[in-house]
Design a protein around this motif. Structure first.
Motif, PDB file in Angstrom:
ATOM      1  N   GLY A 173      -4.487  20.630  32.534  1.00  0.00           N
ATOM      2  CA  GLY A 173      -5.260  21.502  33.410  1.00  0.00           C
ATOM      3  C   GLY A 173      -4.759  21.527  34.845  1.00  0.00           C
ATOM      4  O   GLY A 173      -5.397  22.098  35.730  1.00  0.00           O
TER       5      GLY A 173
ATOM      6  N   GLU B 191      -7.693  22.148  36.964  1.00  0.00           N
ATOM      7  CA  GLU B 191      -8.689  23.026  36.378  1.00  0.00           C
ATOM      8  C   GLU B 191      -9.728  22.162  35.669  1.00  0.00           C
ATOM      9  O   GLU B 191      -9.386  21.157  35.058  1.00  0.00           O
ATOM     10  CB  GLU B 191      -8.000  23.944  35.368  1.00  0.00           C
ATOM     11  CG  GLU B 191      -8.661  25.270  35.213  1.00  0.00           C
ATOM     12  CD  GLU B 191      -7.751  26.233  34.449  1.00  0.00           C
ATOM     13  OE1 GLU B 191      -7.598  27.366  34.911  1.00  0.00           O
ATOM     14  OE2 GLU B 191      -7.208  25.846  33.407  1.00  0.00           O
TER      15      GLU B 191
ATOM     16  N   ASP C  61     -11.879  22.128  30.118  1.00  0.00           N
ATOM     17  CA  ASP C  61     -12.452  23.366  29.639  1.00  0.00           C
ATOM     18  C   ASP C  61     -13.073  23.187  28.248  1.00  0.00           C
ATOM     19  O   ASP C  61     -12.372  22.976  27.267  1.00  0.00           O
ATOM     20  CB  ASP C  61     -11.293  24.377  29.596  1.00  0.00           C
ATOM     21  CG  ASP C  61     -11.771  25.785  29.404  1.00  0.00           C
ATOM     22  OD1 ASP C  61     -12.934  25.956  28.999  1.00  0.00           O
ATOM     23  OD2 ASP C  61     -10.975  26.685  29.649  1.00  0.00           O
TER      24      ASP C  61
ATOM     25  N   HIS D 139      -2.235  31.180  35.396  1.00  0.00           N
ATOM     26  CA  HIS D 139      -2.031  30.934  36.827  1.00  0.00           C
ATOM     27  C   HIS D 139      -0.633  31.193  37.360  1.00  0.00           C
ATOM     28  O   HIS D 139      -0.454  31.316  38.562  1.00  0.00           O
ATOM     29  CB  HIS D 139      -2.429  29.487  37.169  1.00  0.00           C
ATOM     30  CG  HIS D 139      -3.881  29.224  36.968  1.00  0.00           C
ATOM     31  ND1 HIS D 139      -4.828  29.591  37.894  1.00  0.00           N
ATOM     32  CD2 HIS D 139      -4.552  28.672  35.937  1.00  0.00           C
ATOM     33  CE1 HIS D 139      -6.029  29.258  37.445  1.00  0.00           C
ATOM     34  NE2 HIS D 139      -5.885  28.694  36.262  1.00  0.00           N
TER      35      HIS D 139
ATOM     36  N   TYR E  49       2.020  22.194  34.128  1.00  0.00           N
ATOM     37  CA  TYR E  49       0.644  22.655  33.876  1.00  0.00           C
ATOM     38  C   TYR E  49      -0.116  21.742  32.911  1.00  0.00           C
ATOM     39  O   TYR E  49      -1.154  22.126  32.362  1.00  0.00           O
ATOM     40  CB  TYR E  49       0.660  24.103  33.360  1.00  0.00           C
ATOM     41  CG  TYR E  49       1.023  25.084  34.456  1.00  0.00           C
ATOM     42  CD1 TYR E  49       0.048  25.683  35.242  1.00  0.00           C
ATOM     43  CD2 TYR E  49       2.357  25.371  34.730  1.00  0.00           C
ATOM     44  CE1 TYR E  49       0.377  26.563  36.261  1.00  0.00           C
ATOM     45  CE2 TYR E  49       2.709  26.249  35.757  1.00  0.00           C
ATOM     46  CZ  TYR E  49       1.708  26.837  36.515  1.00  0.00           C
ATOM     47  OH  TYR E  49       2.046  27.703  37.524  1.00  0.00           O
TER      48      TYR E  49
ATOM     49  N   ILE F 202      -2.883  22.631  38.100  1.00  0.00           N
ATOM     50  CA  ILE F 202      -2.340  23.891  38.633  1.00  0.00           C
ATOM     51  C   ILE F 202      -1.400  23.496  39.763  1.00  0.00           C
ATOM     52  O   ILE F 202      -1.834  23.218  40.877  1.00  0.00           O
ATOM     53  CB  ILE F 202      -3.453  24.823  39.125  1.00  0.00           C
ATOM     54  CG1 ILE F 202      -4.451  25.069  37.986  1.00  0.00           C
ATOM     55  CG2 ILE F 202      -2.865  26.160  39.592  1.00  0.00           C
ATOM     56  CD1 ILE F 202      -5.712  25.753  38.428  1.00  0.00           C
TER      57      ILE F 202
ATOM     58  N   THR G 168      -3.178  27.534  30.548  1.00  0.00           N
ATOM     59  CA  THR G 168      -3.308  27.388  32.008  1.00  0.00           C
ATOM     60  C   THR G 168      -2.107  28.045  32.693  1.00  0.00           C
ATOM     61  O   THR G 168      -2.250  28.773  33.685  1.00  0.00           O
ATOM     62  CB  THR G 168      -3.377  25.892  32.404  1.00  0.00           C
ATOM     63  OG1 THR G 168      -4.331  25.246  31.587  1.00  0.00           O
ATOM     64  CG2 THR G 168      -3.752  25.721  33.861  1.00  0.00           C
TER      65      THR G 168
END
Ligand code: A3P
Length: 321
Positions: A113, A6, A9, A52, A110, A115, A48
């Protein structure tokens, strides 16, 4: 690999900045998010994970507070569920630290970030978490057959074990360090995933409301009679031991395989490190494995304070530790 990452962020950085209060503890700064204390990295991974993760019916989630015997529960559950895939003599546990076989969701999978492609994991997926019950993604709670096992341990021994773990991994320094500060923080619930009493009460209540879904275990009961606990876990997960398996001594074999003495002395647990929230030595997950070792660390007045505090916090819940 099909693992995605990810985007870093900015919102998360802002969110963590805004959280109040923050406290310095061993290993870094923790902030209070929705009543629970988190290091920044673990909170990001938690968010996260919540966003997800999609549970499926066959998932098995092992939950605990750090230092409650998680490594043991991982080894036992892995061995029970996979007993038709591997004989005890060639168990993957002989070559891998249990934390690789049953990974932590928010600490490893996780992380940063990431996934992970957990859809490609063989079923049943056995996954672990230190998150409180109310932080579990709704899909775990909604999936009617997905099971949760919670392992709890006496808080005096958890604090003692935690202190030694931090020392062994150089996260606090010895021997000049006084235990007054970490003890005070523990009593105030200020430690990663704390407060401890809210953590165990969350799973305790869930196990009373939905005993098919949440099995509540105590480390001390496993120590007292591990064979019964192995059968209990197997029954709960829907993998009961047949009469033939019991007669063949499979329950005892699994208990022996996962015993502290056996695991502690394997090369894969004597050497190496694992990188989660910190770099920690595999060996630091295997220390003494005794009930009541707190007498060597806590003064009688500290013990008294912690016991009273827990009695008060657990109140009329019916839970005793
Ligand atoms: P002590 O520090 O009191 O020895 P976790 O796995 O949640 O990090 O918990 C670690 C604690 O569980 C440590 O307690 C460790 O020695 C104990 N432990 C690890 N493996 C065990 C096993 N196979 N049987 C019993 N206890 C075990």
């Amino acid at each position: 690999s099909s693992t995605e990452v990810e985007q870093k962020d900015d919102h998360f950085e802002e969110l963590f900045q805004r959280l109040q209060p923050k406290k310095p503890v061993a290993g870094g700064l923790v902030a209070n998010y929705q009543g629970v204390w988190f290091y920044a990295d673990l909170l990001q991974a938690t968010l996260t994970f919540q966003k997800h993760f999609k549970a499926i019916d066959s998932d098995i989630i092992l939950a605990s507070m750090p230092k409650s015997g998680t490594t043991w529960l991982k080894a036992l559950t892995f061995s029970i569920v996979n007993r038709n895939n591997h004989s005890v003599d060639d168990s993957p546990l002989l070559f891998s630290n249990p934390h690789y076989l049953v990974p932590f969701l928010e600490i490893y999978l996780y992380k940063d970030g990431n996934i992970p492609d957990i859809d490609s994991m063989p079923c049943p997926r056995i996954l672990a978490t230190h998150l409180p019950y109310q932080f579990l993604p709704s899909s775990i709670l909604d999936c009617s057959n997905c099971r949760i096992i919670y392992l709890c341990r006496n808080p005096l021994d958890v604090f003692t074990s935690l202190l030694q773990f931090l020392l062994q991994n150089g996260l606090i320094s010895s021997p000049s360090m006084s235990i007054d500060v970490p003890f005070e923080e523990f009593c105030q619930g200020i430690h990663p995933y704390g407060p401890f009493w809210d953590h165990c009460l969350g799973y305790w209540d869930a196990s009373l409301k939905n005993p098919q879904k949440v099995l509540f275990l105590k480390y001390e009961d496993l120590k007292k009679d591990v064979n019964s606990s192995v059968k209990k876990i197997a029954d709960f997960l829907g993998y009961p031991f047949s009469a033939e398996e019991q007669e063949a001594g499979l329950v005892e074999e699994i208990a022996m395989l996962c015993s502290f003495e056996n695991l502690k002395n394997l090369d894969c647990n004597k050497e190496g490190e694992i990188h989660g929230a910190f770099r920690v030595k595999h060996s630091s997950f295997f220390r003494k494995a005794e009930v009541g070792d707190w007498v060597n660390v806590l003064t009688p007045s500290m013990a008294n304070r912690l016991e009273k505090l827990f009695q008060e916090k657990l109140g009329e819940s019916g839970l005793t530790l």
